[in-house]
Enzyme design. Structure first.
Site, PDB file in Angstrom:
ATOM      1  N   GLU A 175      49.044  43.870  36.803  1.00  0.00           N
ATOM      2  CA  GLU A 175      49.961  42.936  37.026  1.00  0.00           C
ATOM      3  C   GLU A 175      50.960  43.496  37.201  1.00  0.00           C
ATOM      4  OE1 GLU A 175      49.395  40.295  36.922  1.00  0.00           O
ATOM      5  OE2 GLU A 175      48.044  39.210  35.248  1.00  0.00           O
ATOM      6  N   ASP A 209      36.817  44.832  37.125  1.00  0.00           N
ATOM      7  CA  ASP A 209      37.932  44.066  35.614  1.00  0.00           C
ATOM      8  C   ASP A 209      37.071  42.980  35.223  1.00  0.00           C
ATOM      9  OD1 ASP A 209      38.080  42.026  37.806  1.00  0.00           O
ATOM     10  OD2 ASP A 209      40.206  42.108  38.017  1.00  0.00           O
ATOM     11  N   ASP A 238      51.056  37.224  42.733  1.00  0.00           N
ATOM     12  CA  ASP A 238      52.123  38.078  42.320  1.00  0.00           C
ATOM     13  C   ASP A 238      51.879  39.634  42.296  1.00  0.00           C
ATOM     14  OD1 ASP A 238      49.692  38.571  40.843  1.00  0.00           O
ATOM     15  OD2 ASP A 238      51.307  38.213  38.654  1.00  0.00           O
ATOM     16  N   HIS A 260      48.855  40.913  42.290  1.00  0.00           N
ATOM     17  CA  HIS A 260      48.501  42.008  41.743  1.00  0.00           C
ATOM     18  C   HIS A 260      46.891  42.228  41.749  1.00  0.00           C
ATOM     19  CE1 HIS A 260      46.229  38.678  38.932  1.00  0.00           C
ATOM     20  NE2 HIS A 260      45.354  39.045  39.498  1.00  0.00           N
TER      21      HIS A 260
HETATM   22  N1  LIG Z   1      41.359  39.779  38.668  1.00  0.00           N
HETATM   23  C1  LIG Z   1      41.449  39.303  39.430  1.00  0.00           C
HETATM   24  C2  LIG Z   1      41.670  39.988  40.138  1.00  0.00           C
HETATM   25  O1  LIG Z   1      40.825  40.499  40.846  1.00  0.00           O
HETATM   26  C3  LIG Z   1      41.573  38.937  41.889  1.00  0.00           C
HETATM   27  O2  LIG Z   1      42.231  38.978  42.831  1.00  0.00           O
HETATM   28  C4  LIG Z   1      42.247  37.248  41.492  1.00  0.00           C
HETATM   29  C5  LIG Z   1      42.993  36.232  42.169  1.00  0.00           C
HETATM   30  O3  LIG Z   1      41.718  35.814  42.230  1.00  0.00           O
HETATM   31  P1  LIG Z   1      41.449  34.275  43.647  1.00  0.00           P
HETATM   32  O4  LIG Z   1      40.337  35.245  44.323  1.00  0.00           O
HETATM   33  O5  LIG Z   1      40.159  33.563  42.555  1.00  0.00           O
HETATM   34  O6  LIG Z   1      42.790  34.057  43.867  1.00  0.00           O
HETATM   35  O7  LIG Z   1      41.575  37.005  40.572  1.00  0.00           O
HETATM   36  C6  LIG Z   1      42.147  36.856  39.045  1.00  0.00           C
HETATM   37  O8  LIG Z   1      43.467  37.775  38.365  1.00  0.00           O
END
Ligand SMILES: N[C@@H]1[C@@H](O)[C@H](O)[C@@H](COP(=O)(O)O)O[C@@H]1O
Length: 344
Positions: A148, A72, A141, A143
């Site tokens: 989402e 992403d 959440d 995702h």
């Molecule tokens: N789009 C990314 C996800 O791909 C990732 O898994 C998530 C968790 O991030 P973190 O690892 O910093 O908790 O963050 C973002 O939302």
């Protein structure tokens, strides 16, 4: 689905990095047949990338014949912004390994036609032969990528508006200022991830505990999009102990016992088939990571008394309402309660 649990983030990240290295090396990629790797951003994969860079510097892995597709990217954030996923990937991985820049694919969140950019991304993945291994993380959440709650489990690469939970969670990268967090992103879809031949998720920390429990123990649901992985034929979740806080104790024991038994089986096979001391030592090391007394377990196995924690015993307890949680919080599955839970 396999769940691999390690004591801490270091252990989980080392396991995941080693897993990826072994996969790439055993694939023996060539320019004609490269290994296609899907990659995430966020804090969760940082240690994995550190381990991959170290292994590359130690000559254990080359990325010369690896093609990557990132999950992403934010919409409207300049590529050279320190918090863009382009910057993140170069800072943590690409700048330190021998990957060819032409083999790196990251969605362009500043493309003039975002829908066309997303469609072209799907095409590029298909042209590369599909993704061999998609590494991912999850949001609090549940995702996966930026899919989402409410995302179609059949979704493909597209523009997505970010949920309030995610904007709040990601504001830590923008000085805590919610207004600085982009409100939209381009993201691969749930189905894009599901199409990968293998998926590995890294889940770290107690703030992911509810999401992990929903992903592993809940039903497949658009409200916890990572739960779609229950339908994947080759999905592995690698997590630390803190992330298991909301799972049933029995689920945790079950997955630990499965890993233990399979490691012991591999060790027994290596001993009898190859008599390879190096292999046996490797497996003994892996078992030590699990803090298992291999000599005792081997003796038990010789006695025929090795009994993995069986799922059937879970059913009995569930049936009589004795499911034991690691915490006694009652988590109501309402969107409202999710928001306050994650804000805490
Ligand atoms: N789009 C990314 C996800 O791909 C990732 O898994 C998530 C968790 O991030 P973190 O690892 O910093 O908790 O963050 C973002 O939302």
């Amino acid at each position: 689905m396999k769940v691999i649990i390690r004591d801490n983030a270091d252990g989980a990240s080392q396991y995941a990095a080693r897993y990826i290295i072994n996969r790439i090396n055993s694939f023996q990629p060539t320019p004609e047949k490269p290994f296609v790797l899907g990659l995430p951003t966020g804090s969760s994969p940082e240690l994995i990338y550190k381990n991959l860079v170290q292994a590359h510097k130690a000559g254990e892995i080359s990325f010369a014949n690896v093609v990557t597709f990132n999950m992403d990217e934010y919409v409207g954030l300049p590529e050279d912004h320190p918090e863009s996923y382009h910057s993140f990937m170069y800072k943590h991985l690409f700048a330190h390994i021998d990957i060819h820049p032409a083999n790196v694919h990251i969605l362009d969140g500043n493309a003039p036609d975002l829908a066309a950019e997303c469609a072209a991304y799907e095409q590029k993945i298909a042209q590369a032969g599909g993704i061999d291994l998609f590494l991912g993380g999850i949001g609090p959440d549940g995702h996966i990528a930026f899919n989402e709650p409410g995302s179609s489990l059949r979704s493909r690469t597209r523009v997505k508006t970010l949920a309030e939970d995610t904007i709040r969670a990601n504001s830590r990268f923008f000085g805590g200022d919610l207004s600085q967090v982009p409100k939209q992103a381009l993201t691969v879809g749930v189905q894009t991830v599901m199409d990968a031949r293998e998926v590995v998720l890294i889940v770290l920390g107690a703030n992911k505990a509810v999401a992990l429990a929903k992903t592993v123990e809940g039903s497949v649901s658009q409200l916890w999009t990572a739960s779609a992985l229950q339908m994947h034929e080759h999905a592995t979740i690698v997590c630390d102990d803190a992330a298991t806080d909301e799972m049933l104790v029995k689920t945790v024991k079950y997955f630990k016992s499965i890993e233990q038994v399979s490691l012991e089986q591999e060790m027994v096979q290596a001993t009898s088939e190859h008599r390879s001391h190096t292999n046996v030592d490797n497996w003994r090391g892996a078992l030590k990571d699990l803090r298992i007394d291999t000599d005792k377990k081997q003796a038990e196995q010789e006695d025929g008394e090795l009994t993995p924690d069986s799922m059937s015993s879970r059913l009995v307890d569930s049936a009589i309402g004795l499911n034991d949680k690691k915490t006694d919080d009652l988590m109501f599955d309402r969107m409202g309660s999710r928001v306050s839970t994650f804000a805490a």
